[in-house]
Design a protein around this motif. Structure first.
Motif, short mmCIF file in Angstrom:
data_model
loop_
_atom_site.label_atom_id
_atom_site.label_comp_id
_atom_site.label_asym_id
_atom_site.label_seq_id
_atom_site.Cartn_x
_atom_site.Cartn_y
_atom_site.Cartn_z
N SER A 206 12.01 -12.93 -0.04
CA SER A 206 12.80 -11.92 -0.26
C SER A 206 12.65 -11.58 -1.60
O SER A 206 12.57 -10.17 -1.79
CB SER A 206 14.46 -12.39 -0.30
N GLU A 209 9.37 -9.40 -1.29
CA GLU A 209 9.53 -7.96 -0.60
C GLU A 209 10.49 -6.92 -1.39
O GLU A 209 10.31 -5.83 -1.32
CB GLU A 209 10.21 -8.14 0.90
N HIS A 210 11.24 -7.52 -2.39
CA HIS A 210 11.95 -6.52 -3.36
C HIS A 210 10.95 -6.19 -4.48
O HIS A 210 11.04 -5.03 -4.88
CB HIS A 210 12.99 -7.26 -4.01
N VAL A 233 14.38 -9.37 6.16
CA VAL A 233 13.96 -9.12 5.01
C VAL A 233 12.44 -8.57 5.07
O VAL A 233 11.76 -8.51 4.11
CB VAL A 233 13.86 -10.51 3.84
#
Length: 338
Positions: A206, A209-210, A233
């Motif tokens: 996560s 991906e952010h 995600v």
């Protein structure tokens, strides 16, 4: 006199590197001009004077040039005392800087500035095997390991270690994740609870991906019912490790020797391998590609994530599809070179 010299050396050692290098450069330049002015006949050019100054302060002393006048020799004695001392401190600082850089690299505290690399989250036996496979697969690609170990776990010219929490943005920045080719998240073998293992992997992916949504992410998952959380995600690929092992064991009992075939295809160090190639201009249909590749000694097994090539031989090949083939590395190089 000894006290003065000791005080002077102490101040020189405590100087900033920039100031010390500037003083050293200025001393060499000024010494060159002074000895050139004192003994024009002994040192006919400024380069000859510079040559003598450098051989003097570095204690090489070839003896091809040397001052002959009293003034020149007095200046030479000054250079022996102060010039050699200052340059010795400079050399010591340079050596110390190299040692510091080496130590910081081993401790994972140096920022990685390369691009197109693969980032591996967490150190384990699986990560070690993956690194060997990557090194065997590509002779140039570099690998960055992120973990919280005290020292680098895999000393290698193409493997860089970054120490820190993999879920923290600063750690990913140190690994230059935004410019990476891909990120691999392995399940933590040190945790017994599969929920906690997948939860930890989900936290890492996560964060990836952010921070770097364009990086291709592959994650190992223990439980199938957690797949929906990873899809949420936008994980690009995930591997159900328990499921794959179970299926492989079953297939091995049904089809004896199947594990040898799969191992050969998965490992770059054993026999023929699976490679990706781009569509050639003269390959209109899949049949064109199959025939051409077969003549070269390669087998077309799929297009993208589809394996039904033999059922669609007369269909046109999309221009943006990646074709998957089985062949040796030598055959691959021959196909690409055409």
């Amino acid at each position: 006199m000894v006290v003065i010299l000791r005080s002077l050396v102490s101040k020189v050692v405590k100087m900033s590197n920039v100031l010390l290098f500037f003083i050293t450069f200025s001393m060499i330049l000024l010494s060159t001009i002074i000895i050139f002015s004192i003994e024009r006949e002994t040192f006919p050019t400024l380069f000859d004077a510079l040559w003598w100054v450098m051989t003097t302060v570095t204690t090489v002393g070839y003896g091809d040039f040397y001052p002959v006048t009293i003034a020149g020799r007095i200046f030479a004695m000054f250079l022996y005392i102060f010039g050699i001392g200052i340059l010795g401190v400079v050399i010591g600082k340079i050596v110390d800087s190299f040692a510091t850089i080496k130590r910081l690299k081993e401790e994972g505290k140096l920022k990685y500035t390369g691009a197109g690399h693969i980032v591996i989250f967490g150190w384990s036996k699986k990560a070690e095997i993956a690194i060997h496979e990557i090194i065997n697969s590509d002779e140039k690609i570099e690998i960055v390991i992120i973990d919280q170990l005290a020292r680098e776990p895999f000393p290698h010219d193409r493997v860089i270690y970054i120490q820190g929490d993999p879920s923290v943005e600063n750690t990913m920045m140190m690994a230059n994740l935004q410019n990476a080719k891909a990120a691999i998240v392995f399940a933590d073998d040190t945790i017994d609870n599969s929920v906690l293992v997948d939860g930890k992997s989900l936290l890492f992916v996560s964060a990836v991906e952010h921070y770097a949504p364009d990086v291709y992410t592959v994650v190992e998952i223990l439980r199938e019912d957690h797949i929906k959380n990873f899809k949420h995600v936008n994980v690009d690929e995930f591997v159900l490790s328990h499921e794959m092992i179970s299926r492989l064991l079953v297939q091995s009992t049904i089809q004896n020797g199947i594990t040898d075939v799969i191992s050969q295809l998965l490992s770059r160090s054993i026999g023929d391998d699976i490679y990706e190639i781009e569509k050639k201009e003269n390959w209109i249909t899949y049949k064109d590609a199959v025939v051409a590749l077969m003549n070269d000694g390669a087998t077309l097994i799929g297009a993208g994530n589809k394996l039904n090539v033999n059922e669609v031989l007369n269909e046109k090949i999309p221009n943006d599809v990646c074709l998957r083939i089985i062949c040796s590395k030598e055959t691959l190089e021959k196909i690409i070179s055409r």
